[in-house]
Design a protein around this motif. Sequence first.
Motif, PDB file in Angstrom:
ATOM      1  N   ASP A  97       0.830  -1.208   0.000  1.00  0.00           N
ATOM      2  CA  ASP A  97       0.000   0.000   0.000  1.00  0.00           C
ATOM      3  C   ASP A  97       0.863   1.255   0.000  1.00  0.00           C
ATOM      4  O   ASP A  97       0.562   2.231  -0.715  1.00  0.00           O
ATOM      5  N   ARG A  98       1.916   1.254   0.770  1.00  0.00           N
ATOM      6  CA  ARG A  98       2.818   2.412   0.809  1.00  0.00           C
ATOM      7  C   ARG A  98       3.529   2.581  -0.530  1.00  0.00           C
ATOM      8  O   ARG A  98       3.651   3.702  -1.037  1.00  0.00           O
ATOM      9  N   SER A 100       2.484   1.757  -3.377  1.00  0.00           N
ATOM     10  CA  SER A 100       1.530   2.149  -4.415  1.00  0.00           C
ATOM     11  C   SER A 100       1.207   3.635  -4.394  1.00  0.00           C
ATOM     12  O   SER A 100       0.620   4.163  -5.345  1.00  0.00           O
ATOM     13  N   ASP A 101       1.583   4.319  -3.321  1.00  0.00           N
ATOM     14  CA  ASP A 101       1.357   5.753  -3.194  1.00  0.00           C
ATOM     15  C   ASP A 101       2.370   6.504  -4.052  1.00  0.00           C
ATOM     16  O   ASP A 101       3.586   6.315  -3.908  1.00  0.00           O
ATOM     17  N   VAL A 104       5.248   8.291  -2.278  1.00  0.00           N
ATOM     18  CA  VAL A 104       6.022   7.514  -1.316  1.00  0.00           C
ATOM     19  C   VAL A 104       7.458   8.028  -1.234  1.00  0.00           C
ATOM     20  O   VAL A 104       8.051   8.427  -2.235  1.00  0.00           O
TER      21      VAL A 104
END
Length: 647
Positions: A97-98, A100-101, A104
């Motif tokens: 999830d991180r 995919s940001d 990041v």
Amino acid sequence: MRHSSAEASPWQRRGTQALGALFAAFVALHFYNALFGQFEPLVQRPIFIGFGLGGAFFLYAARAARTGGRNGLERTIDITLGLLAFGVCLYVILNRDRFSDIMVQYGPLDKAAGLLAVLLTLEAARRVIGWFLPLLALITVLYYYFGYDLIDGGWRPPRVSARTAVETFYSSTTGIFGYLADVGARVITIYVLLGALLLSTGATDVFMKMATWIAGRTFGGPAKVCALSSAMFGTVTGSAVANVMATGSITIPTMKRLRYPPAFAGAVEAVASSAGQLTPPVMGAGAFIMAEFLNIPYTQIAVAAMGPAFLYYLAIWLGVDLYARRTGLQPTPKNEMPKPADFLAPDKAIPLFLPIATVVYFLFQGYTPSFAGAASIIVLILACAAVRPFGRDTREQGLKACWTGLVRDVYEGMVEAGRALVMIAALLACAAIVVKVLTATGAGVKISNLLFSVSDQGLIVALLLAAVLSIVLGMDVPTTASYVLAAAVAAPSLVRLGLPELTAHLFVFYYAILSAITPPVCASVYAAAALAGANFWKVAGRALVLAGAVYVVPFLFVFRPGILAQGGTGQIVLDLGVASAAVFAVSVGLSGYFRGTLSIPGRGVFLASAALLFYAAPMADIIGGLALTGLIVWRFMRGERQTLSTG
């Protein structure tokens, strides 16, 4: 203290059992995914790659423990590297999830994990497939990251930061966890499992007996049995070397026992085994990757490959037949011929042919390849469970032994599938690094442009260059890797010259397959020479003569698209017929024998007639056809110059 496999310590036995259980669990997970759907990409792909990289190090440690080839510290390092490989892939899953940001921020741990993942990929690939591809991948990584500061001119890559490198290779669905990993996790795994289960439940014996019954009593029968069994076996395994080791361990000793020259026996096995990846309906990993490259159904590739596969094995059959007639090689003795009941008994035939028919049915009904493969595995297990209780072995040993044997066969198939997937996963991860650099830096386009310019926009020269490049890229690496690389750099230049995409990709795929039998680095020939106990160069030379006609087949289907099932029925029949005649003429010209030994001018005339049949031009077809017909009539009028006993 060293332990042999028969004297393994309790810890070694437990380690082997645990590794086998890991392999079985891995393929069981992917079987579940094929039926009920995949996990999200940054979960499914790291599982697949992590297993491959970690499994490579674990297998290395287990093999060393069995043979005593490495000390305890070295084996501990292998196990640690395997755990690290699992760890860096698990790190991606936990941080997906991180990652995919888009905003990041990568910290030191992220960068360290990315660097470690690349290094572990290179080392795992080196252990399972040799130096060539990992060294090429290392060069491309150095070019990608340091090239801006070291290179000037048109080949200078863009400047790359550490953050971009981590994102490119590690923390996104590109690079190591890109589309190659997706194809491996989603499709290749299930077909490797299907092939392993077919073999563990008795397919090898059925293939050998069927091939012997079909071809055993013809001239050079045992060699033709080798070709037929390798074709049937190869379409299940999709691996040239695995094919050599599985069928060659039976066919090569048989040929040698009947006084076939060892070099010839090894050559037949090497050449025949290499085309399994081209043989529908299952084919190999490369065909599934091609479907992803071209975004077309796998069935379209399987249908197009039927013609080239037929011509490949026709060339081998003719080469064997002509050599056998010239040298007096005998058929299989009558007392060694199997009966149809030996391979058509329900307990043997149904578990083999019904799953393959299931694959074909679901693929042509439009289902995904992964679902078709999973459905066929279910059919295979159910078929074994249904028919084995009525087999002769069960009547002799009892029903309990039947069920126990089935469970054992299925489990062993799952373990063998896991072992095979270790190499495939490491190979795909390493190849993905090379392909990603080629696309990210534009180097792939530049190489393609270079091929295009060198060929001076001439198709024949471009085809020759693409063929040589595909063979060179296939040195010391499996066909899948060489096809992926050739597809990235050679196929685009052929498409620019007007070839349809499928034709261009099948062209480079075919020559990637031929790299397995083309000296100086040819894995199939090495394996076959070892089994035959023959000199490598003698086997390689005999393989080149035997497969000489095979090397012209890709050029035939470039100019005769009917061979690839393109066009109407009349076009397909005409192109296949003319191509078969051309293959026959080339085989006769190279072997120097047809109804007696040919002089050098006679061989040249046969080759000239083949050249006339090469191009899809009506006048060339007519003249070449008439010339070949005249040559055949001439040889028959002279009469057979040598009469051989049929034993």
